[in-house]
Design a protein around this motif. Structure first.
Motif, PDB file in Angstrom:
ATOM      1  N   ALA A   1      84.064  58.437  36.315  1.00  0.00           N
ATOM      2  CA  ALA A   1      83.331  58.358  37.154  1.00  0.00           C
ATOM      3  C   ALA A   1      81.993  59.189  36.467  1.00  0.00           C
ATOM      4  O   ALA A   1      80.993  58.701  37.080  1.00  0.00           O
ATOM      5  N   LEU A   2      82.061  60.490  35.986  1.00  0.00           N
ATOM      6  CA  LEU A   2      81.137  61.070  35.424  1.00  0.00           C
ATOM      7  C   LEU A   2      80.501  59.633  34.215  1.00  0.00           C
ATOM      8  O   LEU A   2      78.751  59.568  34.725  1.00  0.00           O
ATOM      9  N   ALA A   3      81.164  59.203  33.229  1.00  0.00           N
ATOM     10  CA  ALA A   3      79.853  58.328  32.707  1.00  0.00           C
ATOM     11  C   ALA A   3      79.480  56.877  33.229  1.00  0.00           C
ATOM     12  O   ALA A   3      78.146  56.711  32.801  1.00  0.00           O
ATOM     13  N   LEU A   4      80.404  56.694  34.792  1.00  0.00           N
ATOM     14  CA  LEU A   4      79.136  55.674  35.585  1.00  0.00           C
ATOM     15  C   LEU A   4      78.011  56.273  36.117  1.00  0.00           C
ATOM     16  O   LEU A   4      77.525  55.640  36.414  1.00  0.00           O
ATOM     17  N   LEU A   5      78.467  57.375  35.999  1.00  0.00           N
ATOM     18  CA  LEU A   5      76.958  57.998  36.723  1.00  0.00           C
ATOM     19  C   LEU A   5      75.733  58.065  35.814  1.00  0.00           C
ATOM     20  O   LEU A   5      74.480  57.315  35.970  1.00  0.00           O
ATOM     21  N   ILE A   6      75.927  58.330  34.697  1.00  0.00           N
ATOM     22  CA  ILE A   6      74.941  58.633  33.522  1.00  0.00           C
ATOM     23  C   ILE A   6      74.785  56.772  33.321  1.00  0.00           C
ATOM     24  O   ILE A   6      73.934  57.102  32.862  1.00  0.00           O
ATOM     25  N   ALA A   7      75.939  55.987  33.374  1.00  0.00           N
ATOM     26  CA  ALA A   7      74.951  54.702  32.764  1.00  0.00           C
ATOM     27  C   ALA A   7      74.631  54.108  34.085  1.00  0.00           C
ATOM     28  O   ALA A   7      73.821  53.255  33.475  1.00  0.00           O
ATOM     29  N   GLY A   8      74.543  54.875  34.877  1.00  0.00           N
ATOM     30  CA  GLY A   8      73.751  53.718  36.243  1.00  0.00           C
ATOM     31  C   GLY A   8      72.225  54.553  36.214  1.00  0.00           C
ATOM     32  O   GLY A   8      71.208  54.088  36.534  1.00  0.00           O
ATOM     33  N   ALA A   9      72.275  56.527  35.711  1.00  0.00           N
ATOM     34  CA  ALA A   9      71.224  56.617  35.531  1.00  0.00           C
ATOM     35  C   ALA A   9      69.976  56.061  34.385  1.00  0.00           C
ATOM     36  O   ALA A   9      69.403  55.459  34.775  1.00  0.00           O
ATOM     37  N   ALA A  10      70.889  55.885  33.455  1.00  0.00           N
ATOM     38  CA  ALA A  10      70.335  55.676  32.061  1.00  0.00           C
ATOM     39  C   ALA A  10      69.291  53.912  32.057  1.00  0.00           C
ATOM     40  O   ALA A  10      69.306  53.869  31.962  1.00  0.00           O
ATOM     41  N   THR A  11      70.401  52.777  33.323  1.00  0.00           N
ATOM     42  CA  THR A  11      70.429  51.547  33.491  1.00  0.00           C
ATOM     43  C   THR A  11      69.126  51.803  33.905  1.00  0.00           C
ATOM     44  O   THR A  11      68.332  51.047  33.968  1.00  0.00           O
ATOM     45  N   ALA A  12      68.683  52.397  34.780  1.00  0.00           N
ATOM     46  CA  ALA A  12      68.146  52.943  36.313  1.00  0.00           C
ATOM     47  C   ALA A  12      66.339  53.004  35.129  1.00  0.00           C
ATOM     48  O   ALA A  12      65.948  52.228  35.398  1.00  0.00           O
ATOM     49  N   VAL A  13      66.955  53.854  33.982  1.00  0.00           N
ATOM     50  CA  VAL A  13      65.229  54.338  33.134  1.00  0.00           C
ATOM     51  C   VAL A  13      65.881  52.655  32.001  1.00  0.00           C
ATOM     52  O   VAL A  13      64.287  52.758  31.836  1.00  0.00           O
ATOM     53  N   GLY A  14      66.412  52.220  31.673  1.00  0.00           N
ATOM     54  CA  GLY A  14      66.312  51.719  30.315  1.00  0.00           C
ATOM     55  C   GLY A  14      65.128  49.610  31.634  1.00  0.00           C
ATOM     56  O   GLY A  14      64.777  49.805  30.503  1.00  0.00           O
ATOM     57  N   GLU A  15      65.485  49.864  32.710  1.00  0.00           N
ATOM     58  CA  GLU A  15      64.885  48.495  33.297  1.00  0.00           C
ATOM     59  C   GLU A  15      63.941  48.956  33.314  1.00  0.00           C
ATOM     60  O   GLU A  15      62.348  48.702  33.165  1.00  0.00           O
ATOM     61  N   ARG A  16      63.068  50.319  33.654  1.00  0.00           N
ATOM     62  CA  ARG A  16      61.669  50.714  33.990  1.00  0.00           C
ATOM     63  C   ARG A  16      61.757  51.018  32.209  1.00  0.00           C
ATOM     64  O   ARG A  16      59.852  50.484  31.533  1.00  0.00           O
ATOM     65  N   ILE A  17      61.792  50.874  31.400  1.00  0.00           N
ATOM     66  CA  ILE A  17      62.123  51.074  29.477  1.00  0.00           C
ATOM     67  C   ILE A  17      62.190  50.543  28.489  1.00  0.00           C
ATOM     68  O   ILE A  17      63.348  50.963  28.431  1.00  0.00           O
ATOM     69  N   PRO A  18      62.035  49.258  28.930  1.00  0.00           N
ATOM     70  CA  PRO A  18      62.976  48.156  28.181  1.00  0.00           C
ATOM     71  C   PRO A  18      63.098  48.053  26.662  1.00  0.00           C
ATOM     72  O   PRO A  18      64.013  48.172  26.187  1.00  0.00           O
ATOM     73  N   VAL A  19      61.757  49.093  26.320  1.00  0.00           N
ATOM     74  CA  VAL A  19      61.950  49.302  24.835  1.00  0.00           C
ATOM     75  C   VAL A  19      62.709  50.573  24.298  1.00  0.00           C
ATOM     76  O   VAL A  19      63.711  50.338  23.594  1.00  0.00           O
ATOM     77  N   LEU A  20      63.288  50.756  25.554  1.00  0.00           N
ATOM     78  CA  LEU A  20      64.054  52.276  25.725  1.00  0.00           C
ATOM     79  C   LEU A  20      65.881  51.556  25.223  1.00  0.00           C
ATOM     80  O   LEU A  20      66.346  51.421  24.968  1.00  0.00           O
ATOM     81  N   GLY A  21      65.808  50.496  26.401  1.00  0.00           N
ATOM     82  CA  GLY A  21      67.178  50.393  26.837  1.00  0.00           C
ATOM     83  C   GLY A  21      68.598  51.317  27.049  1.00  0.00           C
ATOM     84  O   GLY A  21      68.208  52.469  26.768  1.00  0.00           O
TER      85      GLY A  21
END
Length: 360
Positions: free
Chosen positions: A39-59
């Motif tokens: 669940a913690l990994a999923l939570l962080i992955a969700g946040a990381a995906t949101a950041v990656g969508e806003r900053i595609p070069v970062l991903g």
């Protein structure tokens, strides 16, 4: 000495060193014990995906590693999270890599042009040789130089994700390798267009250059956008075709690991254990896509699912990273990454020049 499976595939009881299937380990680890960590990994992955969508070069995948390491630096994950993090860090990771195959068509190799395959294979060979030779001279450990070499020579985080379970790399090594690859992807976004214009490269040549020397797909698109749609299209196809190089590399590493295991134990290792299941699934998915069994409408969803699974896994890698070990690693792997980036870039340009690939 570890007990091996016998000729009938029987298993010794857990706790006696015998290999146990991954699914059985998760079930036997306790009812629901994997839920908090996953669940913690999923939570962080969700946040990381949101950041990656806003900053595609970062991903998303790179962001996931960085966020995981950041969280672990603030508060080390409790032992009760370990089963879930292990589940995310291996089976989920392998499933994400296997799904990469559904995005590929084996016929794409035939469509990238006569000069593309020599450039791709030549630059990859140069990278792997340099990783071995320079890595040893710099004192970089075998697993870490393999990860950096695979990530630089093939396709960044996806290649590192594929190689990790084959060689059993530590979380700190994975985090360091991904961070290194990301750093030089950012450098490529700034440097490569300037190099292309200075050399007078046409869109096809620049697309081939970017496709062979930039690791992350979002960075490939960012690098080639200024060169126009033709450069973007060529670079994307070359980048996807490079992903197929995961297959021979992982097979070679698995065979090497099996040979070392046989030399260190008297028991015989079955050949079927040398081929990772997810690599077979990768090939089957690519074959299914090549024959049209995977509908084109499903490609975007499968791509997003694959990237998200890898992002979940890399969240767990970040959370599990041994930060003192990461600090002890020092700057030498970063120097190795710089050398390999220069090796791939220069060999791609040199091979194109020799083959007459659009360089003025």
């Amino acid at each position: 000495m570890r007990n091996e499976t016998d000729g009938q595939g029987a298993r010794s009881a857990p706790g006696h060193g015998a290999p146990v299937p991954a699914a059985s380990r998760w079930v036997r680890s306790g009812r629901g014990s994997w839920i908090p960590g996953l669940a913690l990994a999923l939570l962080i992955a969700g946040a990381a995906t949101a950041v990656g969508e806003r900053i595609p070069v970062l991903g998303g995948p790179v962001t996931a590693v960085l966020l995981g390491v950041l969280v672990a630096s603030v508060r080390r994950p409790a032992p009760r999270l370990t089963p879930g993090l292990r589940l995310a860090g291996k089976p989920v990771l392998q499933a994400g890599v296997a799904l990469l195959g559904a995005q590929l068509s084996l016929s794409q190799v035939l469509h990238v042009g006569g000069s593309s395959l020599p450039v791709m294979t030549g630059s990859l060979a140069a990278c792997l040789v340099a990783a071995r030779v320079l890595g040893r001279r710099l004192g970089v450990g075998g697993d870490l130089r393999t990860l950096i070499g695979a990530g630089t020579g093939i396709c960044g985080a996806s290649a590192i994700a594929a190689v990790t379970p084959v060689i059993g790399a530590a979380s700190a090594q994975v985090a360091y390798a991904i961070s290194t690859i990301f750093l030089f992807n950012i450098a490529a976004v700034v440097v490569f267009p300037v190099v292309g214009h200075l050399l007078g490269m046409d869109p096809h040549a620049f697309g081939l250059f970017a496709g062979t020397a930039v690791n992350d797909m979002s960075s490939v698109v960012a690098v080639t956008t200024g060169y126009g749609p033709a450069a973007v299209d060529d670079a994307v196809v070359v980048k996807l075709t490079r992903t197929l190089m995961i297959i021979p590399l992982c097979l070679g590493l698995a065979l090497l690991a099996g040979r070392r295991a046989r030399s260190g134990a008297s028991a015989r290792v079955r050949p079927t254990r040398l081929v990772p299941w997810f690599l077979v699934a990768f090939l089957l998915a690519a074959a299914a896509n090549s024959t049209g069994l995977v509908p084109a409408a499903a490609h975007p969803g499968l791509k997003e699912l694959s990237v998200f699974l890898i992002t979940v896994a890399l969240s767990a890698v970040g959370l599990s990273t041994d930060l003192p070990a990461l600090r002890r690693t020092g700057p030498r792997p970063l120097l190795l990454g710089a050398c390999l980036w220069a090796t791939v870039s220069s060999s791609s340009l040199a091979l194109q020049y020799v083959l007459g690939g659009g360089l003025s």
